[in-house]
Design a protein around this motif. Structure first.
Motif, mmCIF file in Angstrom:
data_model
loop_
_atom_site.group_PDB
_atom_site.id
_atom_site.type_symbol
_atom_site.label_atom_id
_atom_site.label_comp_id
_atom_site.label_asym_id
_atom_site.label_seq_id
_atom_site.Cartn_x
_atom_site.Cartn_y
_atom_site.Cartn_z
ATOM 1 N N ARG A 193 0.838 -1.197 0.000
ATOM 2 C CA ARG A 193 0.000 0.000 0.000
ATOM 3 C C ARG A 193 0.877 1.252 0.000
ATOM 4 O O ARG A 193 0.384 2.353 -0.022
ATOM 5 C CB ARG A 193 -0.911 -0.003 1.217
ATOM 6 N N ASN A 194 2.193 1.083 -0.003
ATOM 7 C CA ASN A 194 3.112 2.212 0.136
ATOM 8 C C ASN A 194 3.958 2.483 -1.105
ATOM 9 O O ASN A 194 4.925 3.215 -1.027
ATOM 10 C CB ASN A 194 4.056 1.964 1.317
ATOM 11 N N ILE A 195 3.616 1.902 -2.253
ATOM 12 C CA ILE A 195 4.373 2.155 -3.472
ATOM 13 C C ILE A 195 3.948 3.509 -4.031
ATOM 14 O O ILE A 195 2.765 3.779 -4.173
ATOM 15 C CB ILE A 195 4.143 1.043 -4.517
ATOM 16 N N ILE A 196 4.911 4.351 -4.341
ATOM 17 C CA ILE A 196 4.632 5.692 -4.848
ATOM 18 C C ILE A 196 5.200 5.823 -6.257
ATOM 19 O O ILE A 196 6.359 5.495 -6.499
ATOM 20 C CB ILE A 196 5.254 6.758 -3.926
ATOM 21 N N ALA A 197 4.381 6.305 -7.178
ATOM 22 C CA ALA A 197 4.827 6.547 -8.548
ATOM 23 C C ALA A 197 5.172 8.022 -8.698
ATOM 24 O O ALA A 197 4.421 8.890 -8.269
ATOM 25 C CB ALA A 197 3.729 6.165 -9.524
ATOM 26 N N LYS A 198 6.342 8.298 -9.277
ATOM 27 C CA LYS A 198 6.772 9.667 -9.550
ATOM 28 C C LYS A 198 7.213 9.764 -11.001
ATOM 29 O O LYS A 198 8.109 9.025 -11.424
ATOM 30 C CB LYS A 198 7.929 10.070 -8.641
ATOM 31 N N LYS A 199 6.570 10.634 -11.754
ATOM 32 C CA LYS A 199 6.905 10.868 -13.157
ATOM 33 C C LYS A 199 6.925 9.565 -13.955
ATOM 34 O O LYS A 199 7.802 9.327 -14.781
ATOM 35 C CB LYS A 199 8.240 11.588 -13.275
ATOM 36 N N GLY A 200 5.974 8.684 -13.680
ATOM 37 C CA GLY A 200 5.865 7.445 -14.435
ATOM 38 C C GLY A 200 6.786 6.329 -13.967
ATOM 39 O O GLY A 200 6.774 5.242 -14.515
ATOM 40 N N PHE A 201 7.599 6.570 -12.941
ATOM 41 C CA PHE A 201 8.508 5.551 -12.429
ATOM 42 C C PHE A 201 8.047 5.092 -11.057
ATOM 43 O O PHE A 201 7.535 5.874 -10.267
ATOM 44 C CB PHE A 201 9.943 6.101 -12.324
ATOM 45 N N VAL A 202 8.260 3.821 -10.783
ATOM 46 C CA VAL A 202 7.879 3.247 -9.499
ATOM 47 C C VAL A 202 9.107 2.606 -8.886
ATOM 48 O O VAL A 202 9.816 1.836 -9.527
ATOM 49 C CB VAL A 202 6.778 2.175 -9.678
ATOM 50 N N LYS A 203 9.373 2.931 -7.633
ATOM 51 C CA LYS A 203 10.459 2.275 -6.916
ATOM 52 C C LYS A 203 9.902 0.983 -6.327
ATOM 53 O O LYS A 203 8.976 1.003 -5.529
ATOM 54 C CB LYS A 203 10.997 3.164 -5.804
#
Length: 102
Positions: free
Chosen positions: A64-74
């Motif tokens: 529940r803690n995955i964050i997407a930034k500018k189309g990328f996911v860590k």
């Protein structure tokens, strides 16, 4: 009475997300014995709906803690021993990370 944990809900939701993403192109076959670095196998269809013989092994990671930034996911980290296990396989291994919203 047994209680369903949040971890179990996330696991089920993650598997359902993967199934929904590939429904038109492939089939996910979930393994019953998990937590050894591989959760199942994706088998691919041709455009006419016939199985084409292509497949990949999959380990699903839900959070529940995955964050997407500018189309990328860590994605969560992978243990070195798991990567070594995958490298011994004759089939390609894939590690999708699914963001569960509930």
């Amino acid at each position: 009475m047994p209680k369903r944990t949040n971890e179990h809900r996330v696991e089920t939701e993650s598997t359902n997300i993967l199934r929904d993403l590939i429904i038109n192109e492939a089939l996910f076959r979930e393994f019953t014995e998990k937590d050894y670095g591989i959760d199942g196998k994706i088998e691919f269809f041709n455009s006419d709906g016939r199985m084409n013989g292509g497949d990949i092994l999959v380990q699903i990671k839900g959070s529940r803690n995955i964050i997407a930034k500018k189309g990328f996911v860590k994605t969560p980290s992978i243990k070195t021993e798991t990567v070594k296990y995958w490298s011994q396989k004759k089939t390609i291994c894939f590690y999708p990370a699914c963001r569960c919203l509930k």
